[in-house]
Design an enzyme around this catalytic site. Structure first.
Site, PDB file in Angstrom:
ATOM      1  N   ASP A 143       0.797  -1.245   0.000  1.00  0.00           N
ATOM      2  CA  ASP A 143       0.000   0.000   0.000  1.00  0.00           C
ATOM      3  C   ASP A 143       0.824   1.287   0.000  1.00  0.00           C
ATOM      4  O   ASP A 143       0.281   2.377   0.186  1.00  0.00           O
ATOM      5  CB  ASP A 143      -0.962   0.043   1.206  1.00  0.00           C
ATOM      6  N   HIS A 198      29.884   6.200  -5.867  1.00  0.00           N
ATOM      7  CA  HIS A 198      28.465   6.436  -5.591  1.00  0.00           C
ATOM      8  C   HIS A 198      28.075   5.919  -4.204  1.00  0.00           C
ATOM      9  O   HIS A 198      27.061   5.256  -4.034  1.00  0.00           O
ATOM     10  CB  HIS A 198      27.592   5.824  -6.695  1.00  0.00           C
ATOM     11  N   ASP A 238      28.342  15.069  -2.334  1.00  0.00           N
ATOM     12  CA  ASP A 238      27.849  15.244  -3.706  1.00  0.00           C
ATOM     13  C   ASP A 238      26.331  15.247  -3.593  1.00  0.00           C
ATOM     14  O   ASP A 238      25.712  14.200  -3.365  1.00  0.00           O
ATOM     15  CB  ASP A 238      28.349  14.077  -4.576  1.00  0.00           C
ATOM     16  N   ASP A 242      23.818  19.655  -9.402  1.00  0.00           N
ATOM     17  CA  ASP A 242      24.722  18.534  -9.099  1.00  0.00           C
ATOM     18  C   ASP A 242      26.047  19.122  -8.639  1.00  0.00           C
ATOM     19  O   ASP A 242      26.858  19.558  -9.455  1.00  0.00           O
ATOM     20  CB  ASP A 242      24.889  17.700 -10.383  1.00  0.00           C
ATOM     21  N   HIS A 256      36.806   8.395 -13.706  1.00  0.00           N
ATOM     22  CA  HIS A 256      35.559   8.763 -14.394  1.00  0.00           C
ATOM     23  C   HIS A 256      35.808   9.925 -15.347  1.00  0.00           C
ATOM     24  O   HIS A 256      36.882  10.533 -15.335  1.00  0.00           O
ATOM     25  CB  HIS A 256      34.456   9.092 -13.386  1.00  0.00           C
ATOM     26  N   HIS A 280      29.201  15.607 -17.342  1.00  0.00           N
ATOM     27  CA  HIS A 280      28.066  15.121 -18.134  1.00  0.00           C
ATOM     28  C   HIS A 280      27.105  16.277 -18.361  1.00  0.00           C
ATOM     29  O   HIS A 280      27.155  17.279 -17.633  1.00  0.00           O
ATOM     30  CB  HIS A 280      27.362  13.972 -17.388  1.00  0.00           C
ATOM     31  N   HIS A 336      22.145  13.059 -14.976  1.00  0.00           N
ATOM     32  CA  HIS A 336      22.967  12.682 -16.141  1.00  0.00           C
ATOM     33  C   HIS A 336      22.042  12.897 -17.333  1.00  0.00           C
ATOM     34  O   HIS A 336      21.310  12.005 -17.740  1.00  0.00           O
ATOM     35  CB  HIS A 336      23.446  11.233 -16.042  1.00  0.00           C
ATOM     36  N   GLU A 362      33.741  18.015 -13.052  1.00  0.00           N
ATOM     37  CA  GLU A 362      33.911  17.341 -11.769  1.00  0.00           C
ATOM     38  C   GLU A 362      35.109  16.399 -11.716  1.00  0.00           C
ATOM     39  O   GLU A 362      34.942  15.187 -11.584  1.00  0.00           O
ATOM     40  CB  GLU A 362      32.636  16.584 -11.409  1.00  0.00           C
ATOM     41  N   TYR A 406      41.006   9.723  -6.207  1.00  0.00           N
ATOM     42  CA  TYR A 406      40.542   8.737  -5.228  1.00  0.00           C
ATOM     43  C   TYR A 406      41.693   7.755  -4.998  1.00  0.00           C
ATOM     44  O   TYR A 406      42.016   6.953  -5.876  1.00  0.00           O
ATOM     45  CB  TYR A 406      39.300   7.997  -5.746  1.00  0.00           C
ATOM     46  N   ARG A 446      36.562  15.154  -4.748  1.00  0.00           N
ATOM     47  CA  ARG A 446      35.948  15.565  -6.017  1.00  0.00           C
ATOM     48  C   ARG A 446      35.449  16.999  -5.834  1.00  0.00           C
ATOM     49  O   ARG A 446      34.985  17.368  -4.750  1.00  0.00           O
ATOM     50  CB  ARG A 446      34.793  14.624  -6.392  1.00  0.00           C
ATOM     51  N   GLU A 494      32.924  19.594  -7.919  1.00  0.00           N
ATOM     52  CA  GLU A 494      31.980  19.575  -9.054  1.00  0.00           C
ATOM     53  C   GLU A 494      31.140  20.848  -9.103  1.00  0.00           C
ATOM     54  O   GLU A 494      30.500  21.221  -8.116  1.00  0.00           O
ATOM     55  CB  GLU A 494      31.042  18.361  -8.917  1.00  0.00           C
TER      56      GLU A 494
HETATM   57  N1  GLY Z   1      25.974  12.910  -8.656  1.00  0.00           N
HETATM   58  C1  GLY Z   1      26.365  12.098  -9.721  1.00  0.00           C
HETATM   59  C2  GLY Z   1      27.409  12.711 -10.517  1.00  0.00           C
HETATM   60  O1  GLY Z   1      28.084  13.597 -10.062  1.00  0.00           O
HETATM   61  O2  GLY Z   1      27.574  12.418 -11.657  1.00  0.00           O
HETATM   62 MN    MN Z   2      27.856  14.924 -11.784  1.00  0.00          MN
HETATM   63 MN    MN Z   3      27.575  14.878  -8.519  1.00  0.00          MN
END
Ligand code: GLY
Ligand code: MN
Ligand code: MN
Length: 436
Positions: free
Chosen positions: A36, A240, A257, A268, A347, A351, A358, A381, A385, A403, A405
């Site tokens: 529910d 993540h 983040d 973001d 990475h 994006h 994304h 970003e 690491y 990071r 960003e």
């Molecule tokens: N928060 C996900 C990224 O930075 O791509």
């Molecule tokens: Mn991002």
């Molecule tokens: Mn991010």
């Protein structure tokens, strides 16, 4: 967002779909969380982009040139009992009156009505492969028309991905969209500042997450654009990480983040700062390196630049820096060619950003990185690491994850950083934390 904005988009879509063709797109579904109880409903971005209609169980149909109306919305009929339990819903009348559909029909009648709309059209544009039920239904409707070919009925012969049109449109943000993105960015930035000010050793990651969400909601932004990452110490090396459950230790860095969503548009932002308010020497050195990489990457954001130059600029700064700090050994050019930076920066630089964190839009055209154009929004970003068990580097670097960003709009002149309200230099961060 005003209805006129959605109308403008539908007109644009209709032009690209062309007369003699048809386009359809379904809403998002409600999903059961447990008995529910549903997960919070989030409309499908493509569907919302064209309709502004925020209900499940709906299908928008676009038939350019149809005399009785080009925009048809199938949705739930108004039901008083349902309204008592679930609140207001537009019903057929609301769909035409408030959402400016030319025609509205009950979603339960889709199977009866849609084949008639498909009949005689050449191409069907729809989000191919996104919803297997729709894929299946569409083929059934087409087969139904085919079965009547002796009466002269002609079934569409081509199925075309709607995304190729829609996602190119979504990549370029209008003034109205940028207003929402600026608001999401501004509120998120202030949330990060508050998190910096409130952070103390001994707090838990989830308490910092609560500070962020508290601020977003106080400002009227009820949804986060994605699950917040609040990662102390070595947790920051999990890209993540969302468990957000550990205690914050003096001497560790904290990576956050997090971004709010404003009327379906995302921010973001990532910042990394010392839990105690003061960076250690090794933390300072790695942090400055990531910051320099981010500056170098942002410098590449201007119209006419291929999208990948920002990434390449960051890779060069990071690789050089890792050599000078002793984490990598060898010639910079060869290290870059052999991607030796990748265990530490694994990475891409960023994006597209928009309704989805994304966001949609091609990164390459004809196998070439696409050129940046005004109206595009992207994140920048870079990160470093250093895994806690990384034996190849001195112990002092291990377990550090950083990071930084920001959200960047490409403008006619160059770029504008939408998230600059949250500090990122070492001096600014230390000052703001110590003043708290
Ligand atoms: N928060 C996900 C990224 O930075 O791509
Ligand atoms: Mn991002
Ligand atoms: Mn991010």
């Amino acid at each position: 967002m005003k209805q006129s904005e959605f109308k403008k988009r539908r007109k644009q879509l209709m032009q690209r779909v062309g007369k003699g063709n048809i386009a359809l797109i379904g809403s998002a579904f409600t999903r059961i969380r447990n008995r529910d109880v549903d997960y919070p409903f989030r409309q499908d971005s493509d569907f919302y982009y064209l309709t502004g209609f925020n209900e499940p169980d709906a299908m928008a149909v676009f038939i350019p040139g149809r005399e009785q109306g080009e925009y048809i919305l199938f949705c739930r009929e108004f039901d008083e009992k349902k309204a008592i339990w679930e609140g207001a819903h537009a019903g057929l009348e609301g769909a035409t009156k408030h959402f400016e559909a030319d025609d509205a029909f009950p979603i339960d009648d889709l199977d009866d009505i849609l084949p008639g709309m498909l009949e005689g059209k050449t191409k069907v544009f729809y989000p191919m492969g996104r919803d297997s039920d729709l894929d299946h239904s569409l083929l059934e409707w087409i087969n139904h028309i085919r079965s009547q070919s002796r009466t002269g009925a002609v079934a569409p012969g081509e199925l075309v991905s709607l995304e190729t049109i829609l996602h190119e449109m979504r990549l370029f943000k209008s003034t109205a969209e940028l207003k929402l993105m600026r608001r999401a960015a501004e509120v998120s930035a202030h949330g990060h500042v508050k998190a910096m000010q409130n952070c103390k050793p001994g707090m838990h990651e989830y308490q910092i997450e609560a500070d962020l969400v508290h601020h977003f909601m106080q400002e009227g932004l009820r949804a986060v654009a994605y699950p917040s990452i609040v990662a102390g110490g070595k947790n920051a090396c999990t890209l993540h990480y969302t468990a957000n459950k550990d205690k914050l230790k003096s001497g560790d860095l904290l990576l956050i983040d997090a971004g709010a969503e404003c009327d379906h548009y995302a921010a973001d932002i990532t910042r990394t700062f010392p839990v105690s308010g003061r960076f250690s020497e090794p933390q300072k050195q790695l942090y400055q390196l990531v910051l320099d990489a981010q500056y170098a990457a942002i410098e590449q954001i201007k119209p006419g630049q291929p999208w990948n130059l920002a990434h390449d600029a960051a890779v060069e700064v990071i690789t050089k820096g890792l050599v000078s700090l002793g984490l990598l050994k060898g010639r910079v050019k060869k290290l870059i060619k052999d991607e030796k930076y990748k265990p530490f920066f694994m990475h891409r630089i960023g994006h597209w950003l928009g309704m989805d964190v994304h966001d949609v839009g091609d990164y390459k055209i004809d196998q070439q990185w696409r050129l940046l154009e005004p109206g595009m929004v992207l994140t920048v970003e870079p990160g470093l690491y250093i895994a806690a068990d990384c034996k190849s580097v001195d112990e002092k670097w291990r377990g550090i994850g950083i990071r930084i960003e920001d959200d960047v709009l490409v403008t006619a002149e160059g770029h504008e950083i939408l998230t600059s309200a949250v500090p990122k230099t070492i001096a600014e961060i230390e000052a703001i934390m110590q003043a708290a």
